[in-house]
Structures are given as C-alpha cells and as structure tokens.
Design an enzyme around this catalytic site. Structure first.
Site, PDB file in Angstrom:
ATOM      1  N   LYS A 291       0.838  -1.203   0.000  1.00  0.00           N
ATOM      2  CA  LYS A 291       0.000   0.000   0.000  1.00  0.00           C
ATOM      3  C   LYS A 291       0.872   1.252   0.000  1.00  0.00           C
ATOM      4  O   LYS A 291       2.007   1.221   0.466  1.00  0.00           O
ATOM      5  CB  LYS A 291      -0.855   0.029   1.287  1.00  0.00           C
ATOM      6  CG  LYS A 291      -2.008  -0.947   1.322  1.00  0.00           C
ATOM      7  CD  LYS A 291      -2.772  -0.816   2.637  1.00  0.00           C
ATOM      8  CE  LYS A 291      -3.939  -1.785   2.705  1.00  0.00           C
ATOM      9  NZ  LYS A 291      -4.985  -1.568   1.720  1.00  0.00           N
ATOM     10  N   ARG A 365     -10.409 -11.465   2.009  1.00  0.00           N
ATOM     11  CA  ARG A 365     -11.226 -12.555   1.459  1.00  0.00           C
ATOM     12  C   ARG A 365     -10.468 -13.886   1.496  1.00  0.00           C
ATOM     13  O   ARG A 365     -11.091 -14.946   1.582  1.00  0.00           O
ATOM     14  CB  ARG A 365     -11.674 -12.194   0.035  1.00  0.00           C
ATOM     15  CG  ARG A 365     -10.562 -12.006  -0.941  1.00  0.00           C
ATOM     16  CD  ARG A 365     -10.963 -11.190  -2.167  1.00  0.00           C
ATOM     17  NE  ARG A 365     -11.008  -9.752  -1.893  1.00  0.00           N
ATOM     18  CZ  ARG A 365     -11.355  -8.830  -2.779  1.00  0.00           C
ATOM     19  NH1 ARG A 365     -11.708  -9.174  -4.001  1.00  0.00           N
ATOM     20  NH2 ARG A 365     -11.358  -7.557  -2.459  1.00  0.00           N
TER      21      ARG A 365
END
Ligand code: BES
Ligand code: ZN
Ligand code: ZN
Length: 514
Positions: A291, A365
C-alpha cells in the site's frame, strides 16, 4: 497500563424530584420544535429564576441535534451543572437520537471531570418509545461517549477520571423497572463495545495474531458456556487452511485461527445456530502488493471485524441468550517479505477451492474464505461475516454506513432491523452472478480480484462461493470502523462498529426484547 474509564450505570428513583437530584451534572433533553418547555425544563427554569428560558430566547441554545449548553445550578438545583442537550426536530427523533444525546453527555462529563451524572434525557421523549428501549439506548450511548483510548499515554492527565457514574433518574416506579431492564442489557453491550474499541485501537506491535488468540482464550475463560479453540500454524497446515496460511506467510508473527463457541445447552434447542465470522488482519501493509505510505497506520484497524465478533460473543454470553453462536476469527498479519505469498500464486483453501492471487492486498477474502468454510463444516444455519474488506465500499457509502450483502432476503431484513435498533447503519448492495462471473479464473477456480469497478460487490461475490447452503450475509465495515477525528459523541480511533448491530440481531433472534 492505564485502564479505560470505567462507566457504570444505575437507575434511581428521583427523590425529592429530578430538579433536586444531587450530581456533578444533570442532563436534560430539549427538542428544537417544542412549543413550550416540558415539565422538567420548566421546574429547572423556575429554580434558576428563568435562566434556561433566557438562554433559549437569546438564541444561544436552539436545541439542534448535537448542540449543548451548560447552566450552573447556583445551589438552587441538586446538580452543580445542568447540561442541556439538543434533540433536533421531534418528528425526526429516533432511539438513536437519544443514544447519541447520552453519548454527547458522557463525553462532556469526562471532559469536565464530572464524576456523577444524572441522566434524565428520556423525559423529553414522553411515551414515544418504551422505557426499556430508552434505557438500553441511553446505556449504550453513555458507554460509547464515555470512552477514550489513552492506555499508552504515560504523562498522567491531571485528574483524568477513572470512573464515571451515570444515574438514569425517574420518579415513577413502573418506569424505573422498565428502564432498568434496558439499562442492564445496554450496559452489557456498551461494555462489550468499549472492549472492542480498546482491542482494535491497540497497535500491531502489541496485538499480533498469537496475542489476539491469547486474548480470545482469556475472554472465553471469563465467560460461561463459551469455549475457545485456536489453531496454530502447524494445525492450520494439517487442516489445509491455505488462505490463512498464505496471508500469514510473510510475517514473523504466525497466523492463528480462533473459534469461539457459545452454547447454553437445552435452552438453545430449536433455535438456528449462527456463525459470526470476522476478519482479523492485525496489520495490513498490502503485502507484496504494498500500500502507499499515506494513512497506512490506520491498517492496524484491519482486525476490527474479528474483534467485533469477539466482543459480540462476550455480550451474547453475558446476556445468556438462548442461541448457539460461533465466533470465528481467522487472524494474520499481511506483510511483504521473503516468505510472503505472491501475485500469481495459486492457493488451495480450506473448502478445497483454489484461488489465483492477483493482488496480495485483497487478503481479507483469502482468510475469510477459510472462516466461512469452517462455519459450513460446523453446520451453521446462518453465517454473518464482518470485515474491513474494501476501499471500494468506502467510495460507495462513505463513513456513515456499512455495506450489506447476502443471499437471503429475510436475513437482510433482520439485519436492517438490527441496524435500526442499534443505530449502526447498513445499506444493501448487490453481490450476484454478474459480480461472481468477474471472479472466475482461467487457471484456478477463482481469482482474488475483479475488474476496476464495483470492488465491494465483487469481494462479496467471492465470499458467497464459500457459504454452501447456509443463509449468509456480509458486512463491509471499511470506513465505519474508525473515527479519523473525534466527534461530539465519539473519541478518535476505533468505533467498535458491529458490536451493537450484531448483538441487536441476536437479541431479536432470541426473542429478547430488551
Ligand atoms: N483492508 C483493506 C480495505 C480497507 C481500505 C479498509 C481502506 C479500510 C480502509 C483491504 O484488505 C484491501 O486492501 N482491499 C483492497 C482490495 C483490492 C486490492 C481489490 C482495496 O480496497 O483496495
Ligand atoms: Zn488489503
Ligand atoms: Zn485488509
């Protein structure tokens, strides 16, 4: 380490009357469009030679929502200070108006170091809502507003309160009884939410997956009818929980899989078994798909979903709800390193389904799919997952409500009802076939990212593939997990979102009204 402020609520009979109640602060509500002051406002005004009505007529306090004004008791009222809290327009008022007003009052009390607070906010609402529900809302609100996170601030703030005593006051015995029932469950939920906020606020160098698992074990030891199973890396390998292992592989802190089970025995027979599955990434750097530096510190809060699950189990067990509830919390730290999982990797997950990893930052996920498959193997009838899953959900809904997806209309409606009851808002979003199609891979069963658009929906469509025959709902809490700045009613930092919502859902399911 410093403890958080201990907020304690009781319900008391106001003798001789509310205006004479002894406290550091008396809290009274007021609607914007009330033609005349109510009985309590009138009494206080009379004792204070018209000071309250003067404040109103000068326009210094208009009773807009979130507005406050302090009038000093000047020895003529029982309380040293009267805090007037604006409730806005009467026809727009909900239980959340009351909850927020109580939170604003508690936050002000902490700021002013007022140790004892008489809460008479409910008086302004008359019989609009039942007293038990008002008691619950006020208790939840008082805990919420009285919360602040300062356990690592060594420089002692002069006279910082250790405890805040909040007395909900009324003069009618029947009302007091009802208020008490609500205050008692509201306090359980409020304490659980503050517990969640503290755990979430703790940084990633303090809480890593093994530390979170130890906390879950400790939590279970202190609760009746709750057991806690933890799988370490070796057990994760033996079980084939490839998703959790892959995400955790880049960190020096091993991943953990936490499974709490609340089961109160025969009382829960004939009730559905519910699984709550929460994402607990103790830090999300993005991994190899790293990120940007800006705001990366906020990714310590990427464990918020999992923590909301732990805290909800605490509330459910303390309320002794007649339901079987699993709290399933896969936990990992998503870090880049020589042993990290990579873009391009194909992972075999616990369900047996294979996933092509195209972005290591879509890690939530990857761990949730193992949690969902575990819930399916435990034969849960209802599965609700909660996760700070996608920036796309924040783009869609902003910071005010969580995205709500699922495969069962009734369950969606029940969660919308719980949102209304708890003041933690949700908004329905799709996750059907169009989105699921985007998640198909040519070289594996699934891939872990979709196209550029609808990222919250494709993420949910991915999760849907792991829910078997269960009724399933998904809460994307990215955005609502944090107050980037303090508000009138909330301290800066973790919000504890989900604890009130999930507790309300489970209370409704158990048929517990207050
Ligand atoms: N934890 C983040 C989502 C997030 C972003 C939560 C901002 C709170 C605030 C999640 O793991 C993530 O990085 N998601 C990616 C998914 C993408 C790679 C498909 C995202 O939203 O960018
Ligand atoms: Zn991520
Ligand atoms: Zn994440």
């Amino acid at each position: 380490m410093k403890q958080i402020i201990d907020v304690k609520l009781t319900v008391r009979k106001a003798v001789p009357d509310i205006a004479g109640w002894k406290a550091d602060m008396l809290v009274v509500g007021r609607f914007l469009d009330d033609k005349a002051p109510d009985k309590l406002n009138k009494e206080l005004n009379a004792r204070l030679d018209g000071a309250i009505e003067q404040l109103m007529s000068l326009g210094d306090f208009k009773a807009k929502e979130e507005a406050t004004a302090i009038v000093y008791g000047n020895q003529r009222t029982g309380a040293g200070r009267i805090l007037l809290v604006g409730l806005g327009e009467k026809k727009k008022a909900t239980l959340d108006t009351l909850r927020k007003a109580a939170a604003i009052a508690a936050k002000r009390a902490v700021a002013l170091k007022a140790k004892t607070v008489g809460l008479a906010l409910h008086k302004a609402f008359g019989s609009q809502f039942d007293a038990a529900r008002m008691g619950r809302a006020m208790a939840e609100g008082a805990h919420f507003g009285g919360y602040r996170y300062d356990e690592f601030v060594t420089e002692g703030e002069n006279g910082r309160l250790d405890s805040l005593k909040v007395e909900v006051i009324d003069s009618d015995s029947a009302t007091i009884k009802e208020l008490s029932a609500g205050v008692s469950s509201g306090s359980v939920i409020g304490v659980a939410q503050s517990y969640a906020r503290t755990l979430a606020n703790r940084p990633a160098n303090v809480i890593n997956p093994p530390a979170l698992a130890a906390e879950a074990k400790k939590l279970a030891r202190g609760l009746k009818n709750v057991t806690c199973t933890v799988f370490d890396e070796k057990q994760l390998k033996a079980k084939g929980m490839g998703g959790v292992l892959a995400v955790g592989s880049g960190s020096k802190s091993e991943p953990r899989f936490i499974a709490l089970k609340y089961s109160p025995g025969p009382r829960a027979a004939n009730k559905p078994t519910v699984a709550l599955v929460g994402k607990a990434i103790t830090f999300d750097s993005g991994g190899i798909s790293i990120k940007p530096a800006q705001d990366m510190d906020q990714m310590k809060l990427d464990k918020s979903g999992g923590i909301a699950v732990l805290a909800t189990i605490k509330a459910v067990a303390e309320m002794r709800l007649p339901l079987n509830v699993f709290g399933i919390v896969p936990s990992a730290e998503n870090m880049p390193g020589g042993s990290s999982y990579r873009p391009g990797d194909i992972i075999t997950t616990y369900s047996g389904k294979t996933v092509e990893v195209l972005n290591t930052d879509a890690e939530g996920r990857m761990i949730l799919c193992d949690g969902l498959a575990y819930a399916v193997k435990q034969k849960c009838d209802v599965i609700i997952d909660i996760a700070t899953l996608t920036g796309a959900c924040m783009v869609a809904l902003g910071k005010y409500m969580a995205g709500l997806m699922g495969n069962d209309d009734k369950l969606i409606k029940q969660l919308q009802q719980a949102a209304e009851d708890s003041g933690e808002k949700v908004w329905p979003m799709p996750s059907g076939d169009e989105y699921a199609d985007e998640m198909k891979s040519r070289i594996a069963d699934l891939k872990n990212i979709g196209s550029k658009w609808g990222g919250a929906c494709t993420a949910a469509a991915f999760l849907r593939q792991f829910t078997g025959q269960a009724k399933w709902a998904h809460l994307d809490i990215a955005g609502v997990d944090i107050f980037a700045k303090a508000t009138e009613s909330a301290a800066e930092g973790a919000s504890g979102f989900g604890v009130r919502l999930l507790s309300a859902y489970l209370m409704n399911l158990a048929g517990k009204k207050t």
